[in-house]
Design an enzyme around this catalytic site. Structure first.
Site, PDB file in Angstrom:
ATOM      1  N   LEU A   1      12.298 -19.947  -3.643  1.00 47.63           N
ATOM      2  CA  LEU A   1      11.115 -19.258  -2.926  1.00 47.63           C
ATOM      3  C   LEU A   1       9.840 -19.394  -3.945  1.00 47.63           C
ATOM      4  CD1 LEU A   1      10.236 -16.668  -1.340  1.00 47.63           C
ATOM      5  CD2 LEU A   1      10.785 -15.179  -3.315  1.00 47.63           C
TER       6      LEU A   1
ATOM      7  N   ASP B   1       0.800  -1.398   0.035  1.00 46.77           N
ATOM      8  CA  ASP B   1       0.004   0.084  -0.075  1.00 46.77           C
ATOM      9  C   ASP B   1       0.939   1.335   0.078  1.00 46.77           C
ATOM     10  OD1 ASP B   1      -2.191   1.626   0.094  1.00 46.77           O
ATOM     11  OD2 ASP B   1      -2.745   1.237   2.264  1.00 46.77           O
TER      12      ASP B   1
ATOM     13  N   HIS C   1       3.247   3.346  -9.117  1.00 52.49           N
ATOM     14  CA  HIS C   1       2.919   1.869  -9.483  1.00 52.49           C
ATOM     15  C   HIS C   1       4.353   1.392  -9.918  1.00 52.49           C
ATOM     16  CE1 HIS C   1      -0.955   1.910  -7.920  1.00 52.49           C
ATOM     17  NE2 HIS C   1      -1.463   2.694  -9.030  1.00 52.49           N
TER      18      HIS C   1
END
Length: 246
Positions: free
Chosen positions: A133, A22, A39
């Site tokens: 991962l 956020d 963004h």
């Protein structure tokens, strides 16, 4: 990439960390930039988090990229995000393969642009051998909708356990046969807000919650290390006796 010196990962640890990314828009506004610029900087923070995660004992990293409610945003911003997602997948897949990262997507796909869906499938296929991962990107995702779809898959006459129902939730979220991820150990939200925003509600039943005022574009390996260090101070009881998180 840097990591916090205050945390030393436990050998063999495989935490599931979920992040609500956020603050992109507010970060951009504070600098007189467009939301799209925020963004784009957020995508750089994704790269830093992915690079730092294995060294912090994180085996699964789930990032909330676009909620089902985000369709309410201005069409221009949504279109820019869809282009950014596609660009990220096209540009980062080789890097993910080199670093042993498996990428899967969770959320609906039927409402996404065809080009983005194709990029998702290609990235999932090419990174499927990654073992260092497991990176999961949540796009057009709603935890409540996922639970509803799982209930529909369950049917009316089957008595499910929590485990079997969790498998149905996983199936409802990802057509890539990725299998169910472990429950979330640590949920991080950046940007100063203090809410879950319909993210992994089932999987976060016993997650430790960590909120930071750092805006997502400024988040880095040190910040992720601080979050994991906080997790290691917690006692996880799961309704029973005390169990140290770390």
């Amino acid at each position: 990439m840097t990591t916090s010196a205050s945390f030393a990962p436990t050998p063999g640890a495989a935490l599931h960390v979920a992040i609500i990314m956020d603050g992109n828009g507010r970060w951009a506004a504070a600098r007189g930039l467009t939301r799209a610029a925020g963004h784009r900087q957020g995508a750089e923070a994704v790269r830093r988090a992915v690079e730092a995660a294995p060294g912090l004992g994180i085996g699964t990293l789930t990032l909330y990229a676009f909620s089902s409610d985000n369709w309410r945003r201005p069409p221009r911003e949504v279109a820019a995000l869809m282009r950014l997602f596609r660009s990220y997948l096209r540009g980062e897949t080789d890097r993910l393969i080199e670093n042993g990262v498996r990428l899967t997507m969770i959320g609906r796909r039927d409402r996404l642009p065809a080009g983005l869906r194709g990029a998702m499938e290609e990235a999932e296929n090419r990174t499927r051998e990654g073992r260092r991962l497991h990176l999961r990107l949540a796009i057009d995702y709603s935890a409540r909708d996922a639970i509803i779809r799982a209930a529909q898959l369950a049917g009316p006459d089957v008595a499910h356990t929590r485990e079997s129902f969790a498998e149905l939730i996983a199936r409802s979220c990802s057509p890539a046969a990725a299998g169910r991820a472990s429950d979330v150990d640590l949920l991080v939200r950046t940007g100063g807000e203090r809410r879950l925003s319909d993210f992994l509600l089932w999987e976060c039943a016993y997650a430790e919650l960590y909120f930071t005022d750092i805006m997502w574009p400024d988040f880095d390996g040190d910040a992720l290390g601080e979050a994991v260090s906080y997790f290691c101070t917690r006692e996880r009881r799961f309704g029973g006796l005390s169990v140290a998180a770390g």
